[in-house]
Motif scaffolding. Structure first.
Motif, mmCIF file in Angstrom:
data_model
loop_
_atom_site.group_PDB
_atom_site.id
_atom_site.type_symbol
_atom_site.label_atom_id
_atom_site.label_comp_id
_atom_site.label_asym_id
_atom_site.label_seq_id
_atom_site.Cartn_x
_atom_site.Cartn_y
_atom_site.Cartn_z
ATOM 1 N N MET A 1 1.174 -1.554 0.375
ATOM 2 C CA MET A 1 0.276 -0.410 -0.370
ATOM 3 C C MET A 1 0.988 1.147 -0.061
ATOM 4 O O MET A 1 0.705 1.919 -0.735
ATOM 5 C CB MET A 1 -1.008 -0.057 1.044
ATOM 6 C CG MET A 1 -1.775 0.842 0.841
ATOM 7 S SD MET A 1 -3.025 -0.267 -0.137
ATOM 8 C CE MET A 1 -4.141 0.905 0.054
ATOM 9 N N ASN A 2 2.612 0.813 0.495
ATOM 10 C CA ASN A 2 2.570 2.144 0.543
ATOM 11 C C ASN A 2 3.343 3.234 -0.620
ATOM 12 O O ASN A 2 3.337 3.580 -1.372
ATOM 13 C CB ASN A 2 4.096 1.259 1.418
ATOM 14 C CG ASN A 2 4.213 2.140 2.738
ATOM 15 O OD1 ASN A 2 2.762 2.418 3.325
ATOM 16 N ND2 ASN A 2 5.063 1.210 3.643
ATOM 17 N N PHE A 3 3.294 1.799 -2.189
ATOM 18 C CA PHE A 3 3.609 2.260 -3.561
ATOM 19 C C PHE A 3 2.922 3.275 -3.495
ATOM 20 O O PHE A 3 2.932 3.592 -4.390
ATOM 21 C CB PHE A 3 4.089 1.098 -4.189
ATOM 22 C CG PHE A 3 3.961 1.121 -5.547
ATOM 23 C CD1 PHE A 3 5.227 1.852 -5.553
ATOM 24 C CD2 PHE A 3 3.117 1.196 -6.472
ATOM 25 C CE1 PHE A 3 5.457 2.299 -7.193
ATOM 26 C CE2 PHE A 3 3.621 1.134 -7.924
ATOM 27 C CZ PHE A 3 4.427 1.615 -8.184
ATOM 28 N N VAL A 4 1.425 2.826 -3.316
ATOM 29 C CA VAL A 4 0.423 2.616 -4.111
ATOM 30 C C VAL A 4 0.251 4.351 -3.606
ATOM 31 O O VAL A 4 -0.002 5.186 -4.326
ATOM 32 C CB VAL A 4 -1.072 2.524 -3.711
ATOM 33 C CG1 VAL A 4 -2.234 2.536 -3.821
ATOM 34 C CG2 VAL A 4 -1.318 0.408 -4.883
ATOM 35 N N SER A 5 -0.119 4.850 -2.393
ATOM 36 C CA SER A 5 0.587 6.193 -1.869
ATOM 37 C C SER A 5 1.562 6.546 -1.966
ATOM 38 O O SER A 5 1.179 8.341 -2.623
ATOM 39 C CB SER A 5 -0.328 5.999 -0.141
ATOM 40 O OG SER A 5 0.949 5.308 0.542
ATOM 41 N N GLY A 6 2.149 6.396 -2.365
ATOM 42 C CA GLY A 6 3.741 7.363 -2.850
ATOM 43 C C GLY A 6 3.298 7.831 -4.355
ATOM 44 O O GLY A 6 3.542 8.247 -4.713
ATOM 45 N N PHE A 7 2.896 6.872 -4.761
ATOM 46 C CA PHE A 7 2.824 7.186 -6.505
ATOM 47 C C PHE A 7 1.405 7.877 -6.907
ATOM 48 O O PHE A 7 1.642 8.695 -7.221
ATOM 49 C CB PHE A 7 2.650 5.809 -7.423
ATOM 50 C CG PHE A 7 2.251 5.419 -9.137
ATOM 51 C CD1 PHE A 7 2.967 6.316 -9.938
ATOM 52 C CD2 PHE A 7 0.945 6.060 -8.873
ATOM 53 C CE1 PHE A 7 3.061 6.240 -10.430
ATOM 54 C CE2 PHE A 7 0.813 5.985 -10.302
ATOM 55 C CZ PHE A 7 1.353 6.515 -11.123
ATOM 56 N N ALA A 8 0.848 8.395 -5.729
ATOM 57 C CA ALA A 8 -0.561 8.450 -6.022
ATOM 58 C C ALA A 8 -0.006 9.822 -5.278
ATOM 59 O O ALA A 8 -0.267 11.078 -5.846
ATOM 60 C CB ALA A 8 -1.455 8.545 -5.356
ATOM 61 N N GLY A 9 0.882 10.169 -4.117
ATOM 62 C CA GLY A 9 0.674 11.750 -3.954
ATOM 63 C C GLY A 9 1.888 11.895 -4.340
ATOM 64 O O GLY A 9 2.163 13.106 -4.833
ATOM 65 N N GLY A 10 2.683 11.713 -5.483
ATOM 66 C CA GLY A 10 3.833 12.101 -6.378
ATOM 67 C C GLY A 10 2.688 12.202 -7.692
ATOM 68 O O GLY A 10 3.324 13.687 -8.221
ATOM 69 N N PHE A 11 2.489 11.955 -8.315
ATOM 70 C CA PHE A 11 1.246 11.976 -9.277
ATOM 71 C C PHE A 11 0.455 13.715 -8.836
ATOM 72 O O PHE A 11 0.398 13.832 -9.476
ATOM 73 C CB PHE A 11 -0.008 11.537 -9.522
ATOM 74 C CG PHE A 11 -0.866 11.646 -10.422
ATOM 75 C CD1 PHE A 11 -0.307 11.565 -11.903
ATOM 76 C CD2 PHE A 11 -1.783 11.861 -10.369
ATOM 77 C CE1 PHE A 11 -1.051 11.959 -13.149
ATOM 78 C CE2 PHE A 11 -2.414 11.688 -11.890
ATOM 79 C CZ PHE A 11 -2.393 12.040 -12.490
#
Length: 124
Positions: A1-11
């Motif tokens: 889930m950390n990858f998804v939240s990091g990706f969404a935050g970066g996007f």
């Protein structure tokens, strides 16, 4: 889930920075366009051929200089106005899309996607 939240935050960060940059650039271009039009008007007045030989035919109204030209606050385009206009466009597009969608199709697509995610998680 950390990858998804990091990706969404970066996007989200990247798109917001790009949006603000583009909006600021557009507001700057509009202000430059206004100033260039004023300068062209002044140059045309100075180079008016009607008054070149006989000053009686010189245009009666002398353009104000750029420094003394003050536009009313409500007609001056600001970044706030540009952002408000963009927001209204986005809300209008969202309303048209929401009104034109068949929500049964959206519900079925979402449920199929959720079932696929659950099956993927169960396999892992």
């Amino acid at each position: 889930m950390n990858f998804v939240s990091g990706f969404a935050g970066g996007f989200a960060l990247t798109t917001s920075v790009l949006y603000i940059t583009i909006t600021k650039h557009r507001a700057t271009r509009l202000e430059q366009r206004r100033q260039i039009r004023e300068q062209v008007h002044q140059i045309n007045w100075l180079a008016a051929s009607a008054g070149a030989y006989d000053r009686r035919f010189l245009p009666q109204h002398k353009p104000r200089s750029i420094e003394t030209t003050k536009r009313p606050e409500e007609t001056q385009i600001t970044i706030k106005d540009v952002l408000k206009h963009r927001w209204n466009q986005e809300v209008g597009n969202f309303a048209r899309n929401a009104n034109g969608n068949r929500w049964e199709v959206v519900k079925n697509a979402a449920s199929r996607g959720w079932n696929d995610i659950l099956q993927f998680v169960k396999k892992s």
